[in-house]
Design an enzyme around this catalytic site. Structure first.
Site, PDB file in Angstrom:
ATOM      1  N   PHE A 162     -15.321  17.997   5.583  1.00 37.62           N
ATOM      2  CA  PHE A 162     -15.063  17.268   4.340  1.00 37.62           C
ATOM      3  C   PHE A 162     -16.077  16.148   4.192  1.00 37.62           C
ATOM      4  O   PHE A 162     -16.428  15.458   5.144  1.00 37.62           O
ATOM      5  CB  PHE A 162     -13.652  16.691   4.333  1.00 37.62           C
ATOM      6  CG  PHE A 162     -13.366  15.830   3.128  1.00 37.62           C
ATOM      7  CD1 PHE A 162     -13.001  16.406   1.921  1.00 37.62           C
ATOM      8  CD2 PHE A 162     -13.485  14.445   3.199  1.00 37.62           C
ATOM      9  CE1 PHE A 162     -12.757  15.619   0.800  1.00 37.62           C
ATOM     10  CE2 PHE A 162     -13.231  13.659   2.088  1.00 37.62           C
ATOM     11  CZ  PHE A 162     -12.869  14.255   0.889  1.00 37.62           C
ATOM     12  N   SER A 163     -16.563  15.947   2.964  1.00 40.38           N
ATOM     13  CA  SER A 163     -17.494  14.870   2.658  1.00 40.38           C
ATOM     14  C   SER A 163     -16.966  14.096   1.462  1.00 40.38           C
ATOM     15  O   SER A 163     -16.486  14.682   0.485  1.00 40.38           O
ATOM     16  CB  SER A 163     -18.884  15.439   2.340  1.00 40.38           C
ATOM     17  OG  SER A 163     -19.705  14.448   1.768  1.00 40.38           O
ATOM     18  N   ASP A 217      -4.657  -3.009   7.032  1.00 36.11           N
ATOM     19  CA  ASP A 217      -5.078  -2.750   8.418  1.00 36.11           C
ATOM     20  C   ASP A 217      -6.574  -2.507   8.564  1.00 36.11           C
ATOM     21  O   ASP A 217      -7.092  -2.487   9.674  1.00 36.11           O
ATOM     22  CB  ASP A 217      -4.323  -1.549   8.998  1.00 36.11           C
ATOM     23  CG  ASP A 217      -4.557  -0.278   8.192  1.00 36.11           C
ATOM     24  OD1 ASP A 217      -5.292  -0.324   7.188  1.00 36.11           O
ATOM     25  OD2 ASP A 217      -3.996   0.770   8.569  1.00 36.11           O
ATOM     26  N   ASP A 229       0.844  -1.178   0.000  1.00 34.33           N
ATOM     27  CA  ASP A 229       0.000   0.000   0.000  1.00 34.33           C
ATOM     28  C   ASP A 229       0.893   1.246   0.000  1.00 34.33           C
ATOM     29  O   ASP A 229       1.909   1.285   0.696  1.00 34.33           O
ATOM     30  CB  ASP A 229      -0.903  -0.003   1.235  1.00 34.33           C
ATOM     31  CG  ASP A 229      -1.930   1.106   1.185  1.00 34.33           C
ATOM     32  OD1 ASP A 229      -2.668   1.190   0.192  1.00 34.33           O
ATOM     33  OD2 ASP A 229      -1.987   1.897   2.146  1.00 34.33           O
TER      34      ASP A 229
END
Length: 711
Positions: free
Chosen positions: A406-407, A547, A338
């Protein structure tokens, strides 16, 4: 039952043991050998030893020589018998030493498993009124999966679980060895907590995810002790080979006595020969031959090599759920990494304000600051820091408006101030917002966004209702030294693939900087799973880290799935390894440990089979030389007598096991290189060395034993 008294978060704490604790002393510390000796003697029980067929045959041989020697006592017979028993004990000692190192680590883990009182919340549900919740104190070992408990500052968390309410600072040094506290909170990928760790601040509500006896620490103790260690497929295959070789040599040895009887006329001409006499010494010699021919060296060390591989994982704070996972790590062909937190540091930092449409940089900086005041993300804080360097430390103190969080839908955040509306976010979203408000987008914006993305940065556009002010460039910093490590992976024949949610342009820039072989941009959980399956369909083994709950399917599908200890319980259950330090780059070390395990096993197998050659030249001429004088030419070592030759070979066969225990526990030094290079090195060092060392050692032993009366 011991109740843990609350302590202040800033109270001094004693040093907790960490799972990576090493046993004091060297690999062959006499104290460690002495402590392991009783366990080695207990393993002489045939009900235990039959699991190791090679050493079981050796024990039967030692028992037979004892039976042969009692009615026909001789110095030679008793010495051979003693050294055969020592061969079995040394083999058991190798495994006992490896297990004792695991038990020493388990002892430090048990110190963290304290009996605590749990405050179970009966009737708890998200949003339930306090009057509907009843709190009761019960011993922690009575907690069951699904129970909900409250943990306040200063108390130990009573069991493994997920935070379902609240946020707190947690001291996990008892598990990870890291003294810095970590944040655990509900509703994210950092909600998992481990029993035995301590809450330092605030209050959290935890839902227990494990039954008693199945906690994280319980599983670690079981695994490091090796009590339930299952043999891996490669171990089983090698064991099958060793059994086949043992059977072949057993038949070969059994047929020698009929051959001797057939050669009786020749024997009469050499009445003092050892090979075929009516006394018990013939049986002793035949057993000696069998034990020296079968692969006792690798048979004695095979189990210790596997246990030591698990031990090396624990020393690096990695919990492998099985030896198979460690072994699979050594055969990995594709490594999925990642981007965020693995290849990059994860926290993108604002490093430039790029104005457009005639806007001044100071005006852009002030607008970016105002739209970031309520942004508590690392990126938002970095924008505030950079903006205050541009417009002063007190900028924005007087701001008073309606904050827009934030969306994921709008992909924007901002603030509505009296007479001024500001937004900050993705270029496409902010541009559409400006147009919807009747404004226009400067033509140079697209070029600026493209330039920032192509350089590996992330562009955030800042706008004021009807006009675009400019771009904030966020830079994702690649961790130093990764390119060199990926070069090592490439030399091992491992393909590295970066996985990221970034757009392809940004992903390519970071991939080029980091030096990975390939990348997967705009990746969804389904994309990760599809990539793993595609690689596996081509016959390749895949390793990856994760994770979050959304990583669980991919972790379960991967051959080596490394879950972060800070991640969700779903991720930890899906993977076959857990990294206690939650360092995604550790997967590179895991692969190296797996390869070291395979190389060690291969090297000692090569050495074990190769050193049989020297034992052939020691024993066979000694047995048959008096009958067939032409075979005396094979006594190239010039050994003193047939008796001394056989005794020297048996002594070497026992002593070499002890000499190789440190190598089995430490592992053969691993150097990243291709499979052909590793094979050539293995044959030269351990193949040729397995032939030369026994010749020299047996000759030196012969120079000593020839002075023993009766030899």
């Amino acid at each position: 039952m011991v109740t843990e008294a609350p302590v202040a978060p800033d109270a001094p704490r004693t040093e907790e043991p960490r799972p990576g604790h090493r046993v004091a002393g060297g690999l062959l510390d006499p104290r460690q050998l002495w402590k392991s000796l009783p366990e080695a003697l207990r393993k002489l029980d045939p009900r235990v030893l039959w699991r190791n067929p090679v050493m079981f045959v050796t024990e039967v041989g030692a028992l037979l020589t004892t039976v042969f020697t009692i009615p026909h006592p001789s110095v030679f017979g008793w010495l051979i018998t003693a050294w055969l028993w020592l061969t079995v004990i040394f083999a058991n000692l190798a495994e006992a030493v490896a297990e004792s190192r695991g038990r020493a680590q388990a002892a430090t883990l048990r110190l963290t498993r304290r009996q605590t009182v749990a405050r179970r919340l009966v009737g708890w549900a998200e949003g339930a009124p306090p009057s509907a919740i009843r709190e009761e104190e019960i011993p922690a070992d009575r907690l069951r999966r699904g129970d909900v408990v409250a943990v306040d500052a200063g108390h130990l968390i009573p069991g493994d679980g997920d935070v379902v309410d609240g946020v707190a600072s947690v001291d996990e040094s008892a598990i990870t060895g890291e003294s810095a506290p970590v944040i655990r909170e509900s509703g994210g990928d950092r909600c998992a907590v481990t029993g035995g760790t301590r809450v330092l601040s605030d209050r959290i509500v935890v839902r227990i995810t494990q039954e008693p006896g199945e906690s994280f620490i319980d599983r670690m103790i079981t695994l490091v002790e090796g009590a339930k260690r299952q043999k891996t497929p490669n171990e089983l295959a090698l064991n099958l080979l060793l059994v086949a070789l043992t059977i072949i040599f057993l038949f070969a040895t059994v047929t020698l006595q009929p051959m001797a009887i057939f050669s009786k006329g020749v024997m009469a001409a050499a009445p003092d020969t050892l090979a075929i006499t009516s006394s018990g010494i013939a049986g002793v010699v035949l057993v000696s031959l069998l034990v020296c021919l079968i692969p006792t060296t690798i048979g004695a060390l095979l189990s210790a090599i596997g246990i030591a591989g698990m031990d090396r994982m624990v020393q690096r704070n990695v919990l492998a759920m099985s030896g198979r996972a460690v072994e699979a790590a050594g055969d990995v062909h594709t490594l999925l990494l990642d981007k965020t937190g693995t290849i990059t540091f994860g926290n993108r930092q604002a490093d430039a304000f790029i104005p457009v449409g005639g806007t001044r940089e100071s005006d852009l900086a002030r607008a970016a600051l105002l739209s970031s005041l309520a942004d508590r993300t690392p990126e938002g804080r970095s924008i505030l820091d950079l903006a205050r360097k541009r417009v002063g430390p007190d900028a924005g103190a007087e701001a008073d408006g309606v904050w827009v969080p934030f969306s994921a839908v709008t992909r924007m955040s901002g603030v509505d101030l009296p007479g001024r509306v500001l937004r900050k976010g993705a270029a496409a979203s902010v541009s559409s917002w400006v147009r919807d408000n009747g404004g226009s987008v400067p033509p140079e914006l697209a070029a600026v966004v493209e330039e920032v993305s192509s350089s590996g940065g992330t562009p955030l556009v800042v706008a004021e209702q009807t006009r675009v002010l400019g771009v904030v460039r966020l830079k994702d910093v690649v961790k130093p030294g990764l390119r060199e490590r990926f070069d090592e992976m490439r030399r091992m024949g491992i393909r590295t693939v970066m996985i990221t949610g970034d757009n392809p342009v940004t992903a390519k820039a970071i991939a080029d900087e980091a030096g990975v072989d390939d990348f997967l941009a705009e990746a969804t959980p389904e994309d990760k799973l599809a990539l793993i399956k595609k690689e596996q369909e081509g016959g390749r083994l895949v390793a990856m880290t994760g994770d979050g709950t959304n990583d669980a399917p991919a972790l379960a599908q991967a051959d080596v799935g490394v879950a972060m200890n800070t991640g969700t319980s779903a991720a930890k259950e899906a993977g076959n390894m857990v990294d206690l330090d939650s360092d995604p780059t550790k997967i590179v070390e895991i692969v190296e440990i797996g390869k070291q395990l395979l190389i060690t096993r291969g090297a000692l197998t090569t050495f074990s089979i190769a050193n049989d050659i020297a034992k052939y030249f020691a024993i066979l001429p000694a047995m048959f030389g008096p009958i067939y004088p032409g075979l005396q030419r094979l006594n190239i070592m010039g050994l003193h007598s047939p008796l001394s030759a056989i005794l020297s070979a048996v002594i070497f066969n026992a002593v070499v096991i002890v000499a190789l225990i440190p190598l089995a526990l430490r592992g053969v030094r691993y150097r990243p290189s291709s499979a052909s290079t590793l094979l050539a090195r293995n044959l030269w060092v351990y193949g040729l060395g397995g032939v030369v060392v026994p010749f020299v050692a047996i000759k030196l032993i012969d120079l000593v034993v020839q002075f023993i009366p009766g030899i």
